[in-house]
Write a protein that holds these residues in place. Structure first.
Motif, PDB file in Angstrom:
ATOM      1  N   THR A 165       0.849  -1.193   0.000  1.00 14.54           N
ATOM      2  CA  THR A 165       0.000   0.000   0.000  1.00 14.54           C
ATOM      3  C   THR A 165       0.879   1.235   0.000  1.00 14.54           C
ATOM      4  O   THR A 165       1.850   1.314   0.762  1.00 14.54           O
ATOM      5  CB  THR A 165      -0.919   0.012   1.236  1.00 14.54           C
ATOM      6  OG1 THR A 165      -1.824  -1.094   1.174  1.00 14.54           O
ATOM      7  CG2 THR A 165      -1.723   1.306   1.309  1.00 14.54           C
ATOM      8  N   LEU A 166       0.540   2.194  -0.863  1.00 14.78           N
ATOM      9  CA  LEU A 166       1.243   3.478  -0.931  1.00 14.78           C
ATOM     10  C   LEU A 166       0.287   4.549  -0.425  1.00 14.78           C
ATOM     11  O   LEU A 166      -0.788   4.756  -1.008  1.00 14.78           O
ATOM     12  CB  LEU A 166       1.667   3.771  -2.366  1.00 14.78           C
ATOM     13  CG  LEU A 166       2.535   2.691  -3.020  1.00 14.78           C
ATOM     14  CD1 LEU A 166       2.655   2.913  -4.518  1.00 14.78           C
ATOM     15  CD2 LEU A 166       3.907   2.631  -2.378  1.00 14.78           C
ATOM     16  N   THR A 167       0.647   5.219   0.657  1.00 16.19           N
ATOM     17  CA  THR A 167      -0.295   6.144   1.276  1.00 16.19           C
ATOM     18  C   THR A 167       0.442   7.278   1.969  1.00 16.19           C
ATOM     19  O   THR A 167       1.645   7.407   1.880  1.00 16.19           O
ATOM     20  CB  THR A 167      -1.217   5.382   2.257  1.00 16.19           C
ATOM     21  OG1 THR A 167      -2.269   6.243   2.687  1.00 16.19           O
ATOM     22  CG2 THR A 167      -0.451   4.861   3.456  1.00 16.19           C
ATOM     23  N   LYS A 173      -3.491   7.445  -3.454  1.00 18.64           N
ATOM     24  CA  LYS A 173      -3.351   6.355  -2.494  1.00 18.64           C
ATOM     25  C   LYS A 173      -3.821   5.068  -3.168  1.00 18.64           C
ATOM     26  O   LYS A 173      -4.951   4.986  -3.662  1.00 18.64           O
ATOM     27  CB  LYS A 173      -4.154   6.659  -1.231  1.00 18.64           C
ATOM     28  CG  LYS A 173      -3.615   7.878  -0.490  1.00 18.64           C
ATOM     29  CD  LYS A 173      -4.525   8.325   0.627  1.00 18.64           C
ATOM     30  CE  LYS A 173      -3.935   9.526   1.356  1.00 18.64           C
ATOM     31  NZ  LYS A 173      -3.694  10.679   0.467  1.00 18.64           N
ATOM     32  N   LEU A 174      -2.969   4.051  -3.163  1.00 21.97           N
ATOM     33  CA  LEU A 174      -3.315   2.824  -3.864  1.00 21.97           C
ATOM     34  C   LEU A 174      -2.570   1.636  -3.271  1.00 21.97           C
ATOM     35  O   LEU A 174      -1.622   1.785  -2.493  1.00 21.97           O
ATOM     36  CB  LEU A 174      -3.012   2.958  -5.364  1.00 21.97           C
ATOM     37  CG  LEU A 174      -1.585   3.321  -5.782  1.00 21.97           C
ATOM     38  CD1 LEU A 174      -0.713   2.072  -5.908  1.00 21.97           C
ATOM     39  CD2 LEU A 174      -1.600   4.072  -7.107  1.00 21.97           C
ATOM     40  N   THR A 175      -3.027   0.456  -3.671  1.00 17.71           N
ATOM     41  CA  THR A 175      -2.366  -0.798  -3.327  1.00 17.71           C
ATOM     42  C   THR A 175      -2.066  -1.511  -4.637  1.00 17.71           C
ATOM     43  O   THR A 175      -2.909  -1.538  -5.537  1.00 17.71           O
ATOM     44  CB  THR A 175      -3.274  -1.667  -2.435  1.00 17.71           C
ATOM     45  OG1 THR A 175      -3.587  -0.946  -1.235  1.00 17.71           O
ATOM     46  CG2 THR A 175      -2.601  -2.975  -2.066  1.00 17.71           C
ATOM     47  N   THR A 176      -0.878  -2.066  -4.751  1.00 15.70           N
ATOM     48  CA  THR A 176      -0.496  -2.672  -6.026  1.00 15.70           C
ATOM     49  C   THR A 176       0.559  -3.743  -5.814  1.00 15.70           C
ATOM     50  O   THR A 176       1.128  -3.879  -4.723  1.00 15.70           O
ATOM     51  CB  THR A 176       0.012  -1.596  -7.004  1.00 15.70           C
ATOM     52  OG1 THR A 176       0.124  -2.153  -8.314  1.00 15.70           O
ATOM     53  CG2 THR A 176       1.366  -1.049  -6.564  1.00 15.70           C
ATOM     54  N   ALA A 191       2.393   5.894  -7.359  1.00 11.46           N
ATOM     55  CA  ALA A 191       1.290   6.627  -6.735  1.00 11.46           C
ATOM     56  C   ALA A 191       1.262   8.080  -7.197  1.00 11.46           C
ATOM     57  O   ALA A 191       0.597   8.913  -6.593  1.00 11.46           O
ATOM     58  CB  ALA A 191       1.416   6.566  -5.218  1.00 11.46           C
ATOM     59  N   GLY A 192       1.992   8.373  -8.258  1.00  8.67           N
ATOM     60  CA  GLY A 192       2.024   9.735  -8.777  1.00  8.67           C
ATOM     61  C   GLY A 192       3.025  10.619  -8.094  1.00  8.67           C
ATOM     62  O   GLY A 192       3.049  11.838  -8.321  1.00  8.67           O
ATOM     63  N   GLY A 193       3.854  10.043  -7.231  1.00  9.92           N
ATOM     64  CA  GLY A 193       4.833  10.836  -6.499  1.00  9.92           C
ATOM     65  C   GLY A 193       4.259  11.425  -5.221  1.00  9.92           C
ATOM     66  O   GLY A 193       3.100  11.170  -4.853  1.00  9.92           O
ATOM     67  N   THR A 194       5.038  12.224  -4.550  1.00  4.87           N
ATOM     68  CA  THR A 194       4.629  12.797  -3.271  1.00  4.87           C
ATOM     69  C   THR A 194       3.996  14.175  -3.469  1.00  4.87           C
ATOM     70  O   THR A 194       4.206  14.840  -4.478  1.00  4.87           O
ATOM     71  CB  THR A 194       5.842  12.924  -2.330  1.00  4.87           C
ATOM     72  OG1 THR A 194       6.782  13.834  -2.899  1.00  4.87           O
ATOM     73  CG2 THR A 194       6.506  11.571  -2.139  1.00  4.87           C
ATOM     74  N   THR A 195       3.237  14.606  -2.473  1.00  4.60           N
ATOM     75  CA  THR A 195       2.572  15.914  -2.530  1.00  4.60           C
ATOM     76  C   THR A 195       3.366  16.991  -1.806  1.00  4.60           C
ATOM     77  O   THR A 195       2.984  18.157  -1.827  1.00  4.60           O
ATOM     78  CB  THR A 195       1.170  15.820  -1.909  1.00  4.60           C
ATOM     79  OG1 THR A 195       1.295  15.339  -0.553  1.00  4.60           O
ATOM     80  CG2 THR A 195       0.288  14.865  -2.695  1.00  4.60           C
ATOM     81  N   ILE A 196       4.433  16.597  -1.135  1.00  2.30           N
ATOM     82  CA  ILE A 196       5.291  17.549  -0.420  1.00  2.30           C
ATOM     83  C   ILE A 196       6.747  17.245  -0.764  1.00  2.30           C
ATOM     84  O   ILE A 196       7.068  16.159  -1.260  1.00  2.30           O
ATOM     85  CB  ILE A 196       5.077  17.502   1.110  1.00  2.30           C
ATOM     86  CG1 ILE A 196       5.314  16.075   1.634  1.00  2.30           C
ATOM     87  CG2 ILE A 196       3.673  17.974   1.474  1.00  2.30           C
ATOM     88  CD1 ILE A 196       5.188  15.945   3.142  1.00  2.30           C
ATOM     89  N   VAL A 372      -4.855  -1.671  -7.619  1.00  2.00           N
ATOM     90  CA  VAL A 372      -4.763  -1.344  -9.037  1.00  2.00           C
ATOM     91  C   VAL A 372      -3.598  -2.113  -9.650  1.00  2.00           C
ATOM     92  O   VAL A 372      -2.630  -2.453  -8.966  1.00  2.00           O
ATOM     93  CB  VAL A 372      -4.560   0.167  -9.283  1.00  2.00           C
ATOM     94  CG1 VAL A 372      -5.713   0.974  -8.724  1.00  2.00           C
ATOM     95  CG2 VAL A 372      -3.244   0.636  -8.673  1.00  2.00           C
ATOM     96  N   GLU A 373      -3.714  -2.389 -10.940  1.00  2.00           N
ATOM     97  CA  GLU A 373      -2.600  -2.974 -11.680  1.00  2.00           C
ATOM     98  C   GLU A 373      -1.820  -1.860 -12.347  1.00  2.00           C
ATOM     99  O   GLU A 373      -2.403  -0.919 -12.881  1.00  2.00           O
ATOM    100  CB  GLU A 373      -3.113  -3.961 -12.735  1.00  2.00           C
ATOM    101  CG  GLU A 373      -3.712  -5.214 -12.148  1.00  2.00           C
ATOM    102  CD  GLU A 373      -4.044  -6.236 -13.229  1.00  2.00           C
ATOM    103  OE1 GLU A 373      -3.507  -6.120 -14.346  1.00  2.00           O
ATOM    104  OE2 GLU A 373      -4.837  -7.143 -12.940  1.00  2.00           O
ATOM    105  N   THR A 374      -0.505  -1.965 -12.317  1.00  2.00           N
ATOM    106  CA  THR A 374       0.324  -0.959 -12.971  1.00  2.00           C
ATOM    107  C   THR A 374       1.017  -1.591 -14.168  1.00  2.00           C
ATOM    108  O   THR A 374       1.383  -2.767 -14.136  1.00  2.00           O
ATOM    109  CB  THR A 374       1.384  -0.399 -12.007  1.00  2.00           C
ATOM    110  OG1 THR A 374       2.229  -1.471 -11.564  1.00  2.00           O
ATOM    111  CG2 THR A 374       0.728   0.247 -10.799  1.00  2.00           C
ATOM    112  N   ASP A 375       1.178  -0.815 -15.232  1.00  2.00           N
ATOM    113  CA  ASP A 375       1.836  -1.322 -16.437  1.00  2.00           C
ATOM    114  C   ASP A 375       3.271  -0.822 -16.540  1.00  2.00           C
ATOM    115  O   ASP A 375       3.883  -0.872 -17.605  1.00  2.00           O
ATOM    116  CB  ASP A 375       1.050  -0.926 -17.688  1.00  2.00           C
ATOM    117  CG  ASP A 375       0.826   0.585 -17.785  1.00  2.00           C
ATOM    118  OD1 ASP A 375       1.359   1.318 -16.930  1.00  2.00           O
ATOM    119  OD2 ASP A 375       0.097   1.012 -18.699  1.00  2.00           O
TER     120      ASP A 375
END
Length: 441
Positions: A165-167, A173-176, A191-196, A372-375
């Motif tokens: 899990t990436l949170t 936020k997702l699990t993969t 997870a799209g990178g960090t917000t800070i 989610v599945e990541t490619d």
């Protein structure tokens, strides 16, 4: 198939997918009457096991039945929280085909996933001090571990990936599922990178997880990455030195014994009283001849004592230091009492996870992290030869070799407690030493 299960599991490099990563083939090489599946998802914010149970119920139950057949267990119990509605619905749909398996629904408390707590909750048995569930004829196994067993049984697929899990302060936020050996930085990019920008990363859950470097690697036991600001109270707490912990114990511990009252191991009847051990930190003396420093060996380091403390002291950190110091002097755990009953009103003292999340300052992050599945295609991995309890694997490849995904690259040392390591991507061995093997595609 059952007769070869231990060999299959050993050859697949399967270890416990959570916690310390105990090599699973050792657990299976026994006879028990009960197999308990740890689906409690002990740590706040992590979302792996509850989703795997919902999505892969048949696979998990099939592997569980194989484990039961092999160990001659009469019953299988899936311990999961009653709030995991999708998992419960999926399991209920499939359980009629597995008459020896049942669910046991747990309340939402921490640490429900501590294996000794889970054994008591599901079977009523108390694991002895310094003992393991096998001492009470019980085997505990993780959800993802069972799915890894299914993969080797049915598809001949060894362990090359893990779910996490990436949170926290991430964009999505997702699990993969990711290949073993990628970096923490690469995982966070999924997870799209960090917000800070000024942040640190916890590998694992907020309670027992460790702060790690962005270039550290994902291993078989990684279940989550939590991104938090460097000045978040949880990070400040985790980085507090043992020297400061002991100083604060002397200044602020008022021996209220809240830490003991809420200690999950004390609640099972174990002779662990954190408030008395804090006297050693504060005064260098137990002030009580019935209290020994070696009682620290009974601590599971869940960290709950800190959040029971009105002064925010850290008995668990002191216990960790005590165990390390005693061990360095050759002193081993002398405690082997076998309690016959838990303490009175134990259930009323269980610490609600929502309350714990609030105390941790993590309420804003306590959100869904859907599977989610990541490619994403990864071109380089660093596979540690030691990803578990026991001896590291021994490299069986050399620099310049070409390997295929799923090919053995690190074997078990003869006569050692260990597990095998397999290539998680296809490519060339670009570096290899006693600690890790680097593969580049």
């Amino acid at each position: 198939m059952s007769a070869n299960l231990v060999e299959l599991v050993q050859n697949a490099g399967i270890v416990g997918a959570g916690g310390a990563g105990f090599p699973t083939q050792v657990k299976l090489n026994c006879k028990v009457d009960t197999v308990v599946v740890n689906g409690a998802e002990c740590e706040p914010l992590l979302r792996v096991d509850q989703q795997l149970m919902a999505l892969e119920a048949v696979k998990m139950l099939t592997a569980l039945q194989a484990v039961m057949d092999h160990t001659q267990a009469k019953e299988g119990i899936i311990g999961l929280k009653k709030k995991y509605t999708p998992a419960i619905e999926a399991l209920n749909k499939e359980l009629p085909a597995f008459p020896k398996i049942r669910m046991h629904l747990l309340k939402n408390f921490y640490p429900a996933g501590d294996e000794q707590v889970l054994v008591y909750e599901t079977t009523g048995r108390i694991v002895p001090e310094a003992g393991i569930p096998l001492n009470v004829n019980t085997l505990v196994i993780n959800v993802e571990t069972l799915l890894n067993i299914y993969d080797i049984m049915v598809d001949n697929k060894p362990v090359t990936d893990t779910y996490l899990t990436l949170t926290g302060e991430v964009k999505n936020k997702l699990t993969t599922k990711v290949p073993l050996g990628i970096t923490v930085r690469e995982a966070l990019e999924l997870a799209g990178g960090t917000t800070i920008t000024d942040f640190v990363v916890i590998n694992g859950g907020p309670m027992m997880g460790k702060i790690v470097d962005l270039e550290s690697t994902i291993t078989k036991t990684t279940k989550g990455l939590i991104v938090l600001a460097k000045d978040h109270p949880l990070i400040i707490s985790k980085t507090k030195s043992i020297k400061e912990t002991m100083k604060m114990a002397g200044m602020a511990c008022m021996q209220c014994n809240y830490c003991t009252e809420l200690c999950p191991r004390y609640a099972l009847g174990h002779n662990l009283e954190p408030h008395k051990l804090m006297r050693i930190a504060a005064y260098g003396s137990t002030c009580d001849t019935s209290t020994q420093a070696t009682n620290a060996f009974l601590c599971c380091e869940c960290g709950l004592c800190q959040y029971a403390c009105v002064m925010d002291l850290q008995p668990w950190k002191f216990n960790t230091m005590l165990k390390r110091e005693l061990g360095s002097k050759g002193i081993k755990n002398p405690h082997h009492n076998a309690p016959t009953s838990a303490v009175p009103f134990r259930e009323g003292k269980q610490f609600n996870v929502y309350r714990l999340v609030s105390r941790l300052g993590l309420t804003k992050y306590d959100l869904p992290a859907p599977m989610v599945e990541t490619d994403k295609t990864f071109t380089k991995v660093n596979l540690l030869l030691s990803q578990h309890i026991g001896a590291p694997a021994v490299a069986v490849v050399n620099v310049g070799d070409h390997v295929e995904r799923g090919q053995l690259i690190g074997d078990i040392p003869e006569g050692k407690l260990s597990s095998k390591v397999f290539a998680s991507i296809s490519g060339r061995i670009s570096a290899a030493d006693s600690e890790k093997i680097t593969i580049e595609s």
